[in-house]
Write a protein that holds these residues in place. Structure first.
Motif, PDB file in Angstrom:
ATOM      1  N   LEU A 114       0.886  -1.211  -0.109  1.00 50.84           N
ATOM      2  CA  LEU A 114       0.055  -0.199   0.039  1.00 50.84           C
ATOM      3  C   LEU A 114       0.906   1.248  -0.060  1.00 50.84           C
ATOM      4  O   LEU A 114       1.599   1.212   0.813  1.00 50.84           O
ATOM      5  CB  LEU A 114      -1.155   0.011   1.239  1.00 50.84           C
ATOM      6  CG  LEU A 114      -1.743   1.089   1.515  1.00 50.84           C
ATOM      7  CD1 LEU A 114      -2.875   1.127   0.287  1.00 50.84           C
ATOM      8  CD2 LEU A 114      -2.524   1.112   2.593  1.00 50.84           C
ATOM      9  N   LEU A 115       0.610   2.221  -0.974  1.00 51.67           N
ATOM     10  CA  LEU A 115       1.456   3.410  -0.949  1.00 51.67           C
ATOM     11  C   LEU A 115       0.896   4.508  -0.273  1.00 51.67           C
ATOM     12  O   LEU A 115      -0.586   4.397   0.229  1.00 51.67           O
ATOM     13  CB  LEU A 115       1.515   3.967  -2.499  1.00 51.67           C
ATOM     14  CG  LEU A 115       2.213   2.832  -3.170  1.00 51.67           C
ATOM     15  CD1 LEU A 115       2.184   3.410  -4.962  1.00 51.67           C
ATOM     16  CD2 LEU A 115       3.797   2.316  -2.690  1.00 51.67           C
ATOM     17  N   PRO A 116       1.518   5.383   0.283  1.00 48.15           N
ATOM     18  CA  PRO A 116       1.055   6.614   1.212  1.00 48.15           C
ATOM     19  C   PRO A 116      -0.147   7.351   0.295  1.00 48.15           C
ATOM     20  O   PRO A 116      -1.116   7.783   1.208  1.00 48.15           O
ATOM     21  CB  PRO A 116       2.164   7.474   1.417  1.00 48.15           C
ATOM     22  CG  PRO A 116       3.340   6.825   1.123  1.00 48.15           C
ATOM     23  CD  PRO A 116       3.046   5.608   0.198  1.00 48.15           C
ATOM     24  N   ASP A 117      -0.244   7.500  -1.052  1.00 49.09           N
ATOM     25  CA  ASP A 117      -1.204   8.162  -1.612  1.00 49.09           C
ATOM     26  C   ASP A 117      -2.626   7.087  -2.155  1.00 49.09           C
ATOM     27  O   ASP A 117      -3.296   7.657  -2.659  1.00 49.09           O
ATOM     28  CB  ASP A 117      -0.773   8.407  -3.028  1.00 49.09           C
ATOM     29  CG  ASP A 117      -0.378   7.689  -3.984  1.00 49.09           C
ATOM     30  OD1 ASP A 117      -0.541   6.320  -3.542  1.00 49.09           O
ATOM     31  OD2 ASP A 117       0.183   7.845  -5.105  1.00 49.09           O
ATOM     32  N   GLY A 118      -2.525   6.104  -1.339  1.00 52.42           N
ATOM     33  CA  GLY A 118      -3.862   5.248  -1.418  1.00 52.42           C
ATOM     34  C   GLY A 118      -3.363   4.339  -2.590  1.00 52.42           C
ATOM     35  O   GLY A 118      -4.114   3.373  -2.718  1.00 52.42           O
ATOM     36  N   GLY A 119      -2.494   4.559  -3.302  1.00 54.64           N
ATOM     37  CA  GLY A 119      -1.982   3.336  -4.507  1.00 54.64           C
ATOM     38  C   GLY A 119      -1.503   2.100  -4.084  1.00 54.64           C
ATOM     39  O   GLY A 119      -1.355   2.081  -2.897  1.00 54.64           O
ATOM     40  N   ARG A 120      -1.316   1.353  -5.091  1.00 55.72           N
ATOM     41  CA  ARG A 120      -0.743   0.002  -4.852  1.00 55.72           C
ATOM     42  C   ARG A 120       0.300  -0.293  -5.469  1.00 55.72           C
ATOM     43  O   ARG A 120       0.307   0.065  -6.717  1.00 55.72           O
ATOM     44  CB  ARG A 120      -2.039  -0.979  -5.031  1.00 55.72           C
ATOM     45  CG  ARG A 120      -1.830  -2.422  -5.118  1.00 55.72           C
ATOM     46  CD  ARG A 120      -3.053  -3.275  -5.577  1.00 55.72           C
ATOM     47  NE  ARG A 120      -2.370  -4.611  -5.846  1.00 55.72           N
ATOM     48  CZ  ARG A 120      -3.038  -5.440  -5.222  1.00 55.72           C
ATOM     49  NH1 ARG A 120      -3.909  -5.360  -4.261  1.00 55.72           N
ATOM     50  NH2 ARG A 120      -2.614  -6.792  -5.423  1.00 55.72           N
ATOM     51  N   ALA A 121       1.275  -1.218  -4.943  1.00 52.74           N
ATOM     52  CA  ALA A 121       2.522  -1.451  -5.876  1.00 52.74           C
ATOM     53  C   ALA A 121       2.884  -2.844  -5.398  1.00 52.74           C
ATOM     54  O   ALA A 121       2.121  -3.497  -4.582  1.00 52.74           O
ATOM     55  CB  ALA A 121       3.796  -0.305  -5.417  1.00 52.74           C
ATOM     56  N   VAL A 122       3.994  -3.286  -6.299  1.00 56.64           N
ATOM     57  CA  VAL A 122       4.095  -4.810  -5.984  1.00 56.64           C
ATOM     58  C   VAL A 122       5.710  -4.766  -5.776  1.00 56.64           C
ATOM     59  O   VAL A 122       6.475  -3.989  -6.314  1.00 56.64           O
ATOM     60  CB  VAL A 122       3.919  -5.600  -7.336  1.00 56.64           C
ATOM     61  CG1 VAL A 122       4.610  -7.107  -7.049  1.00 56.64           C
ATOM     62  CG2 VAL A 122       2.318  -5.823  -7.350  1.00 56.64           C
ATOM     63  N   VAL A 123       6.095  -5.183  -4.462  1.00 52.30           N
ATOM     64  CA  VAL A 123       7.554  -5.076  -4.059  1.00 52.30           C
ATOM     65  C   VAL A 123       8.438  -6.053  -4.868  1.00 52.30           C
ATOM     66  O   VAL A 123       8.211  -7.121  -5.001  1.00 52.30           O
ATOM     67  CB  VAL A 123       7.457  -5.744  -2.475  1.00 52.30           C
ATOM     68  CG1 VAL A 123       8.882  -5.250  -2.053  1.00 52.30           C
ATOM     69  CG2 VAL A 123       6.557  -4.887  -1.630  1.00 52.30           C
ATOM     70  N   ALA A 124       9.384  -5.460  -5.460  1.00 53.31           N
ATOM     71  CA  ALA A 124      10.367  -6.161  -6.281  1.00 53.31           C
ATOM     72  C   ALA A 124      10.022  -7.393  -6.807  1.00 53.31           C
ATOM     73  O   ALA A 124      10.406  -8.520  -6.639  1.00 53.31           O
ATOM     74  CB  ALA A 124      11.499  -6.869  -5.208  1.00 53.31           C
ATOM     75  N   PRO A 125       8.987  -7.303  -7.833  1.00 54.27           N
ATOM     76  CA  PRO A 125       8.371  -8.283  -8.681  1.00 54.27           C
ATOM     77  C   PRO A 125       9.743  -9.273  -9.409  1.00 54.27           C
ATOM     78  O   PRO A 125      10.573  -8.573 -10.036  1.00 54.27           O
ATOM     79  CB  PRO A 125       7.622  -7.706  -9.678  1.00 54.27           C
ATOM     80  CG  PRO A 125       7.965  -6.235  -9.765  1.00 54.27           C
ATOM     81  CD  PRO A 125       8.569  -5.942  -8.424  1.00 54.27           C
ATOM     82  N   THR A 126       9.482 -10.527  -9.439  1.00 52.73           N
ATOM     83  CA  THR A 126      10.471 -11.261 -10.127  1.00 52.73           C
ATOM     84  C   THR A 126       9.430 -12.228 -10.831  1.00 52.73           C
ATOM     85  O   THR A 126       8.244 -12.523 -10.623  1.00 52.73           O
ATOM     86  CB  THR A 126      11.221 -12.301  -9.102  1.00 52.73           C
ATOM     87  OG1 THR A 126      10.643 -13.132  -8.661  1.00 52.73           O
ATOM     88  CG2 THR A 126      12.134 -11.369  -8.374  1.00 52.73           C
ATOM     89  N   VAL A 127      10.126 -12.835 -11.971  1.00 51.18           N
ATOM     90  CA  VAL A 127       9.291 -13.845 -12.747  1.00 51.18           C
ATOM     91  C   VAL A 127       8.897 -14.880 -11.824  1.00 51.18           C
ATOM     92  O   VAL A 127       7.623 -15.413 -12.066  1.00 51.18           O
ATOM     93  CB  VAL A 127      10.037 -14.222 -14.042  1.00 51.18           C
ATOM     94  CG1 VAL A 127       9.256 -15.666 -14.636  1.00 51.18           C
ATOM     95  CG2 VAL A 127      10.227 -13.317 -14.984  1.00 51.18           C
TER      96      VAL A 127
END
Ligand code: ZN
Length: 192
Positions: A114-127
């Motif tokens: 969860l990002l501070p702006d309410g967005g979403r990310a994926v941590v260090a994605p690998t295949v």
């Protein structure tokens, strides 16, 4: 439609299930003519597209692993979609296909943040993590109630998979815009 073009990807990646979108990147035998994951770079880009991520870094070993998982999911999916057959030959389900899916799922999956702006990310994605997420999606799908709603598009020469989530359960085409309209036009011309 040019293979791998934006319109082509839009058509391929609309099953609503990332594991089936992976199936739609190509395969062996009759599916080889639809292949769009030719290189590790292709794979990284396509996995990103399917999972809503930037392109992933991929190497040759990732490509081998992805194709192995894709083959197993493909064979299981067309097997459970039995009754509606694709227009090209697809390899029959093999003993051990479940093991291939389970082995991929055993790796740690993509980790959301969860990002501070309410967005979403994926941590260090690998295949490897992306394939785990796809394998887990396949397990959820194949072992859940929607397994009975997996079908092959009814349009001639299509062959794409779909998951019918409509209440009535009467969906026949991968997309109304493409295959559904084409079938309607043909029926109209035939005077049906
Ligand atoms: Zn279709």
């Amino acid at each position: 439609m040019h293979l791998g073009s934006e319109a082509d990807l839009h058509r391929r990646f609309r099953t609503g299930r990332p594991c089936l979108d992976l199936v739609h990147t190509g395969g062996d035998g009759g599916m080889a003519q639809f292949e769009i994951a030719h290189t590790p770079d292709d794979l990284g880009r396509l996995l990103g597209r399917i999972l809503g991520l930037p392109p992933l870094e991929a190497d040759d070993a990732d490509l081998v692993a992805a194709r192995r998982l894709r083959g197993a999911i493909t064979r299981i999916a067309y097997d459970v979609a039995g009754g509606s057959l694709p227009p090209v030959p697809v390899d029959a389900r093999r003993p051990g296909d479940e093991d291939l899916v389970n082995a991929a799922a055993a790796a740690p999956p993509l980790v959301p943040a969860l990002l501070p702006d309410g967005g979403r990310a994926v941590v260090a994605p690998t295949v490897t993590a992306a394939l785990s997420t796809l394998a887990r999606d396949a397990i959820d799908l194949f072992a859940g109630p929607l397994v009975a709603r997996i079908r092959v598009c009814a349009a001639e020469n299509c062959g794409l998979l779909l998951v019918d989530t409509t209440r009535a359960g009467a969906r026949r085409w991968c997309s109304m815009e493409v295959c559904g309209n084409r079938a309607k036009v043909r029926a109209h011309r035939a005077g049906a």
